[in-house]
Design a protein around this motif. Structure first.
Motif, PDB file in Angstrom:
ATOM      1  N   ASP A 139      29.939  30.786  45.184  1.00  0.00           N
ATOM      2  CA  ASP A 139      29.305  30.889  43.953  1.00  0.00           C
ATOM      3  C   ASP A 139      30.250  31.258  42.854  1.00  0.00           C
ATOM      4  OD1 ASP A 139      29.480  33.971  44.091  1.00  0.00           O
ATOM      5  OD2 ASP A 139      27.439  34.022  45.346  1.00  0.00           O
ATOM      6  N   ALA A 140      29.989  32.045  42.013  1.00  0.00           N
ATOM      7  CA  ALA A 140      30.895  32.273  40.922  1.00  0.00           C
ATOM      8  C   ALA A 140      31.651  33.374  41.071  1.00  0.00           C
ATOM      9  CB  ALA A 140      30.087  32.490  39.439  1.00  0.00           C
ATOM     10  N   HIS A 141      31.550  34.280  42.341  1.00  0.00           N
ATOM     11  CA  HIS A 141      32.464  35.305  42.441  1.00  0.00           C
ATOM     12  C   HIS A 141      32.896  35.485  43.998  1.00  0.00           C
ATOM     13  CE1 HIS A 141      32.213  37.210  38.307  1.00  0.00           C
ATOM     14  NE2 HIS A 141      30.919  36.708  38.444  1.00  0.00           N
ATOM     15  N   THR A 197      34.715  38.825  47.796  1.00  0.00           N
ATOM     16  CA  THR A 197      34.033  38.532  46.323  1.00  0.00           C
ATOM     17  C   THR A 197      35.250  39.035  45.421  1.00  0.00           C
ATOM     18  OG1 THR A 197      33.382  40.921  46.293  1.00  0.00           O
ATOM     19  CG2 THR A 197      31.636  39.277  46.807  1.00  0.00           C
ATOM     20  N   ALA A 198      35.397  38.506  44.209  1.00  0.00           N
ATOM     21  CA  ALA A 198      36.403  38.569  43.441  1.00  0.00           C
ATOM     22  C   ALA A 198      35.893  38.521  42.055  1.00  0.00           C
ATOM     23  CB  ALA A 198      37.445  37.632  43.365  1.00  0.00           C
ATOM     24  N   LEU A 215      32.992  23.455  44.306  1.00  0.00           N
ATOM     25  CA  LEU A 215      32.791  23.440  42.996  1.00  0.00           C
ATOM     26  C   LEU A 215      31.386  23.410  42.622  1.00  0.00           C
ATOM     27  CD1 LEU A 215      35.918  21.126  42.081  1.00  0.00           C
ATOM     28  CD2 LEU A 215      35.668  23.539  41.929  1.00  0.00           C
ATOM     29  N   GLU A 216      30.709  22.383  43.451  1.00  0.00           N
ATOM     30  CA  GLU A 216      29.192  22.202  42.871  1.00  0.00           C
ATOM     31  C   GLU A 216      28.333  23.479  43.269  1.00  0.00           C
ATOM     32  OE1 GLU A 216      25.258  19.147  44.205  1.00  0.00           O
ATOM     33  OE2 GLU A 216      27.604  18.606  44.691  1.00  0.00           O
ATOM     34  N   ILE A 242      32.337  28.092  33.943  1.00  0.00           N
ATOM     35  CA  ILE A 242      31.847  29.281  34.763  1.00  0.00           C
ATOM     36  C   ILE A 242      32.956  30.409  34.430  1.00  0.00           C
ATOM     37  CG2 ILE A 242      31.381  30.414  36.843  1.00  0.00           C
ATOM     38  CD1 ILE A 242      29.513  28.008  35.874  1.00  0.00           C
ATOM     39  N   PRO A 243      32.573  31.305  33.524  1.00  0.00           N
ATOM     40  CA  PRO A 243      33.378  32.239  32.939  1.00  0.00           C
ATOM     41  C   PRO A 243      34.318  32.966  33.743  1.00  0.00           C
ATOM     42  CG  PRO A 243      31.162  32.615  31.892  1.00  0.00           C
ATOM     43  CD  PRO A 243      30.930  31.655  32.865  1.00  0.00           C
TER      44      PRO A 243
END
Length: 456
Positions: free
Chosen positions: A119-121, A132-133, A272-273, A295-296
């Motif tokens: 996911d985004a993180h 996680t990041a 990526l998806e 995605i910020p």
């Protein structure tokens, strides 16, 4: 939310390593980096560095022959790949070690594993570990593209050249870009019988046409069997070698076939998806001027974004990313007037606009010169060099500089400074020549070869 890392970098090439190091040391961030293959990326492991060493190796035959013309008792035999190749591998091992030390010495935790985004993180590694990041930077580069033709699996790409146990006696190189042309010259110089197919009307599409015409003629003169307007229809394995049927219908046997038909962003299997990252029509990660995706928390630099696919550009993008995210100083990587070199023989150095591009901006003066350089002229060679300046009639600025000559890559780095600064033709003219060197011609071309009316 508490994260395992401030930054997780996916990809250990030049751009990713630079960003990781700067974020850790200057940005005081907790940084991790994952690389599934070898640190250094395409450039160090299977691109610029080993290729340039092969360029050096392939050029010695002519140099030794020239030495005899200068009075040296010099003779040359056949090129020995078995002697050269282990030293090449040792050098790549040394450079990979340097990249590892850079990360270790700057407190970047590194993982020898494939990474994909959840996911985004969140990043999951092929080892099964998940981290996680706060920020994720994708810097996985590109990969060779192979056309969809019968028997394509029998061919190699530029990646495999550096792994050869022995040189082939003959090779067909398919493609007309800088990788195809560079390897055609390299392998011909090493004694391989080289044929090159390119489906277009001239090699090095997108570069200055007059310059590429000059390079094409020089390659043929040196022994490359260049066939323009030709392509591969199918490849078949036989006891005698690889049987290639061309689109013209001609059938020829080669020991090896290499596809150098372009590169694609290396984005498959990255998650990526799942992370919601937008991807372009060519598989590239879409980013804004600051290398940020839709995605910020996710950014991307280098060839995976398909902007300017050059190692120094990826490094600049990585540094700009750190300035933006960890220094609070929004920085756009400068993609304007990037000089580059093509290591054909002779080399091609270029910066700025082609003649065709410049004409769309208004009337331009074109200055050209071609001559036999002193060192090879004395040795009795017919080799020529070519230099070209493109100047705006209205502003007098030098819009483009193109050099086809031994050492053109070195020359264009310095000429690129002047063009980047907006130097005019009169600035060039006021610069006193260094004599006797090839580059003095850049400041002694007084009268234009032609004036081209603008097409805008």
């Amino acid at each position: 939310m508490t994260f395992d890392y401030d930054l997780f970098v996916i990809g250990g090439g030049s751009g990713g390593v630079r960003a990781a190091r700067l974020a850790s040391t200057e940005g005081k961030a907790r940084v991790a980096l994952a690389e599934e293959y070898r640190l250094g990326g395409t450039c160090v492991i299977r691109g610029c560095v080993p290729k340039k060493l092969m360029v050096f190796a392939s050029a010695f035959k002519d140099q030794v022959e020239d030495a005899a013309s200068y009075g040296w008792d010099a003779k040359i035999g056949a090129f020995n790949w078995q002697e050269f190749h282990p030293k090449l591998r040792q050098e790549l091992d040394r450079l990979e070690g340097i990249y590892g030390n850079i990360l270790d010495n700057n407190n970047v935790e590194r993982f020898h594993a494939r990474a994909e985004m959840v996911d985004a993180h969140t990043v999951k590694l092929s080892t099964g570990e998940t981290f996680t990041a706060k920020h994720i930077l994708v810097a996985v580069g590109g990969r060779p593209s192979v056309p969809d033709i019968e028997g394509a699996e029998l061919a190699i790409t530029s990646n495999e050249v550096f792994l050869w146990d022995a040189l082939p006696k003959s090779i067909l190189i398919v493609g007309g870009g800088f990788i195809a042309c560079e390897f055609a010259c390299i392998l011909q110089g090493m004694g391989v019988e080289v044929t090159q197919f390119y489906r277009g009307e001239q090699i090095l599409r997108g570069f200055d046409r007059e310059s590429t015409d000059f390079i094409s003629a020089a390659m043929v003169e040196k022994g490359v069997n260049l066939k323009l307007g030709e392509n591969v229809s199918k490849i078949k394995e036989t006891e005698a070698g690889l049987q290639v049927t061309a689109t013209s219908g001609e059938v020829t046997l080669f020991d090896q076939v290499m596809f150098a038909t372009g590169r694609a962003p290396n984005t498959s299997g990255l998650g990526l998806e799942a992370a919601g990252v937008e991807v372009g029509s060519k598989g590239e990660i879409v980013v804004d001027d600051y290398s940020q995706t839709n995605i910020p928390s996710i950014y991307a630099v280098g060839d995976v974004t398909n902007r300017i696919n050059l190692t120094p550009v990826a490094i600049r993008e990585g540094a700009a990313f750190v300035d933006t995210v960890f220094h609070g100083n929004p920085t756009k990587p400068d993609h304007d007037l990037v000089a580059s070199a093509v290591f054909t023989q002779p080399e091609f150095g270029t910066v700025g606009m082609t003649e065709e591009e410049a004409a769309t901006t208004g009337d331009v003066e074109v200055y050209t010169t071609s001559f036999r350089p002193m060192n090879t002229l004395f040795a009795g060679r017919e080799d020529k060099v070519f230099m070209k300046l493109i100047v705006s009639v209205e502003t007098r600025k030098v819009l483009g500089c193109h050099i086809v000559a031994p050492g053109a890559g070195e020359m264009i780095q310095l000429a690129g400074i002047a063009v980047k600064m907006g130097a005019t033709k009169e600035d060039f003219d006021r610069t006193c020549a260094v004599h006797p060197v090839m580059a003095e011609e850049l400041v002694t071309m007084k009268s234009p070869t032609r004036v081209v009316k603008g097409t805008s």
